[in-house]
Design a protein around this motif. Structure first.
Motif, PDB file in Angstrom:
ATOM      1  N   PRO A  32      25.018  36.830  26.968  1.00 16.96           N
ATOM      2  CA  PRO A  32      24.907  38.146  27.518  1.00 16.96           C
ATOM      3  C   PRO A  32      24.706  38.153  29.181  1.00 16.96           C
ATOM      4  O   PRO A  32      23.744  38.582  29.503  1.00 16.96           O
ATOM      5  CB  PRO A  32      23.669  38.804  26.703  1.00 16.96           C
ATOM      6  CG  PRO A  32      22.892  37.414  26.734  1.00 16.96           C
ATOM      7  CD  PRO A  32      24.092  36.304  26.374  1.00 16.96           C
ATOM      8  N   VAL A  33      25.627  37.576  29.845  1.00 12.59           N
ATOM      9  CA  VAL A  33      25.734  37.415  31.282  1.00 12.59           C
ATOM     10  C   VAL A  33      25.375  38.741  32.085  1.00 12.59           C
ATOM     11  O   VAL A  33      24.714  38.779  32.947  1.00 12.59           O
ATOM     12  CB  VAL A  33      26.861  36.852  31.718  1.00 12.59           C
ATOM     13  CG1 VAL A  33      27.201  35.546  31.188  1.00 12.59           C
ATOM     14  CG2 VAL A  33      28.410  37.840  31.725  1.00 12.59           C
ATOM     15  N   GLU A  34      25.675  39.864  31.518  1.00 13.86           N
ATOM     16  CA  GLU A  34      25.355  41.338  31.991  1.00 13.86           C
ATOM     17  C   GLU A  34      23.895  41.460  32.124  1.00 13.86           C
ATOM     18  O   GLU A  34      23.427  42.236  33.228  1.00 13.86           O
ATOM     19  CB  GLU A  34      26.039  42.074  31.317  1.00 13.86           C
ATOM     20  CG  GLU A  34      27.461  42.443  31.441  1.00 13.86           C
ATOM     21  CD  GLU A  34      28.056  41.563  30.027  1.00 13.86           C
ATOM     22  OE1 GLU A  34      27.384  41.265  29.190  1.00 13.86           O
ATOM     23  OE2 GLU A  34      29.252  41.592  30.013  1.00 13.86           O
ATOM     24  N   ALA A  35      23.362  40.968  31.271  1.00  9.79           N
ATOM     25  CA  ALA A  35      21.742  41.240  31.147  1.00  9.79           C
ATOM     26  C   ALA A  35      20.973  39.959  32.163  1.00  9.79           C
ATOM     27  O   ALA A  35      19.558  40.130  32.373  1.00  9.79           O
ATOM     28  CB  ALA A  35      21.330  40.899  29.829  1.00  9.79           C
ATOM     29  N   LEU A  74      31.289  33.005  33.236  1.00 12.64           N
ATOM     30  CA  LEU A  74      31.981  33.376  34.319  1.00 12.64           C
ATOM     31  C   LEU A  74      32.030  35.037  34.659  1.00 12.64           C
ATOM     32  O   LEU A  74      32.117  35.587  33.853  1.00 12.64           O
ATOM     33  CB  LEU A  74      33.397  33.154  34.207  1.00 12.64           C
ATOM     34  CG  LEU A  74      34.228  33.112  35.648  1.00 12.64           C
ATOM     35  CD1 LEU A  74      33.884  32.309  36.852  1.00 12.64           C
ATOM     36  CD2 LEU A  74      35.623  33.037  35.257  1.00 12.64           C
ATOM     37  N   VAL A  75      31.726  35.408  35.806  1.00 14.63           N
ATOM     38  CA  VAL A  75      31.524  36.762  36.269  1.00 14.63           C
ATOM     39  C   VAL A  75      32.010  36.766  37.804  1.00 14.63           C
ATOM     40  O   VAL A  75      32.274  36.092  38.575  1.00 14.63           O
ATOM     41  CB  VAL A  75      30.029  37.305  36.236  1.00 14.63           C
ATOM     42  CG1 VAL A  75      29.158  37.231  35.023  1.00 14.63           C
ATOM     43  CG2 VAL A  75      29.256  36.621  37.342  1.00 14.63           C
ATOM     44  N   LEU A  83      29.179  31.569  38.307  1.00 13.01           N
ATOM     45  CA  LEU A  83      28.775  31.008  37.130  1.00 13.01           C
ATOM     46  C   LEU A  83      27.494  31.217  36.936  1.00 13.01           C
ATOM     47  O   LEU A  83      26.636  31.162  37.740  1.00 13.01           O
ATOM     48  CB  LEU A  83      29.108  29.619  36.878  1.00 13.01           C
ATOM     49  CG  LEU A  83      30.593  29.042  36.935  1.00 13.01           C
ATOM     50  CD1 LEU A  83      30.573  27.558  36.551  1.00 13.01           C
ATOM     51  CD2 LEU A  83      31.267  29.696  35.694  1.00 13.01           C
ATOM     52  N   VAL A  84      27.005  32.150  35.877  1.00 10.67           N
ATOM     53  CA  VAL A  84      25.546  32.271  35.729  1.00 10.67           C
ATOM     54  C   VAL A  84      24.983  31.940  34.321  1.00 10.67           C
ATOM     55  O   VAL A  84      25.751  31.950  33.405  1.00 10.67           O
ATOM     56  CB  VAL A  84      25.611  33.960  35.681  1.00 10.67           C
ATOM     57  CG1 VAL A  84      25.959  34.487  37.278  1.00 10.67           C
ATOM     58  CG2 VAL A  84      26.093  34.780  34.770  1.00 10.67           C
ATOM     59  N   ASN A 149      35.725  42.405  33.649  1.00  9.59           N
ATOM     60  CA  ASN A 149      36.831  42.608  34.716  1.00  9.59           C
ATOM     61  C   ASN A 149      37.338  41.327  35.019  1.00  9.59           C
ATOM     62  O   ASN A 149      37.625  40.914  36.336  1.00  9.59           O
ATOM     63  CB  ASN A 149      35.859  43.204  36.030  1.00  9.59           C
ATOM     64  CG  ASN A 149      34.872  42.455  36.660  1.00  9.59           C
ATOM     65  OD1 ASN A 149      34.620  41.212  36.575  1.00  9.59           O
ATOM     66  ND2 ASN A 149      34.748  42.736  38.156  1.00  9.59           N
ATOM     67  N   LEU A 150      37.443  40.326  34.162  1.00 10.50           N
ATOM     68  CA  LEU A 150      38.199  39.009  34.238  1.00 10.50           C
ATOM     69  C   LEU A 150      39.644  39.150  33.898  1.00 10.50           C
ATOM     70  O   LEU A 150      39.744  39.801  32.444  1.00 10.50           O
ATOM     71  CB  LEU A 150      37.451  37.919  33.566  1.00 10.50           C
ATOM     72  CG  LEU A 150      36.043  37.647  34.145  1.00 10.50           C
ATOM     73  CD1 LEU A 150      35.058  36.736  33.353  1.00 10.50           C
ATOM     74  CD2 LEU A 150      35.898  37.240  35.557  1.00 10.50           C
TER      75      LEU A 150
END
Length: 195
Positions: A32-35, A74-75, A83-84, A149-150
């Protein structure tokens, strides 16, 4: 002696710490990279080349499972890629698009693409196909939106196959040659330019 918090300038990010953090945080599926909103820890000497090859410190990353793992964290923010993990964010370089669509299949009227990192995506209004033409050579570069958006650059062999199944449709008040999938028409080139 107190330990410096992550994100301070003297902490140098590396691929090993990223791998451990994301494995600890992932429970299957996409993380959940958005979080996650970790501090920026600097740039990592990592690059994704136009052909989809990932490099770390100038050497190709040979482990497909590691490339897949990194691809899930990846964001993109504007034109920058990171990378997060829950505890760190590092910048990396991307030469063109971060992924390559290496194949596609037809499922009824839809086009389903597979990327070099194992993603599968159906072209539709949420995952559009777009074509950019090089201003100097006029060569087309086709992309499909994969996630968050990738994009994936659609490889040449797949694009040639797509052109074979293309059709004429209406777009922006004119006739275009393009592709249809997921109930959406994706323009490739104005029909008048087909000669």
């Amino acid at each position: 002696m107190t330990k410096e918090p992550i994100g301070q300038k003297d902490v140098k990010p590396d691929a090993g710490s990223l791998e451990k953090s994301v494995r600890d945080a992932s429970k299957g599926g996409l993380p959940p990279v958005e979080a996650w909103d970790p501090p920026f820890c600097g740039d990592l000497d990592m690059e994704i080349r136009r052909d989809g090859t990932w490099f770390y410190q100038g050497t190709p990353i040979g482990r497909k499972s590691l490339v897949r793992l990194f691809s899930t964290i990846l964001v993109r923010k504007g034109d920058a890629y990171f990378l997060v993990t829950p505890v760190e964010k590092v910048g990396i370089r991307v030469e063109d698009a971060p992924f390559v669509a290496v194949d596609f299949t037809r499922e009824g009227p839809d086009l389903v693409f597979e990327t070099n990192v194992g993603d599968t995506v159906r072209a539709d209004a949420d995952h559009p196909i777009r074509v950019v033409r090089d201003p100097q050579t006029d060569e087309p570069a086709p992309y499909i939106l994969v996630r968050r958006n990738l994009e994936a650059l659609i490889d040449r062999k797949s694009f040639y196959r797509l052109v074979e199944i293309g059709e004429t449709g209406r777009h922006a008040g004119g006739d275009w040659f393009g592709l249809r999938s997921g109930g959406t028409f994706f323009p490739v080139i104005p029909a008048a330019e087909l000669g």
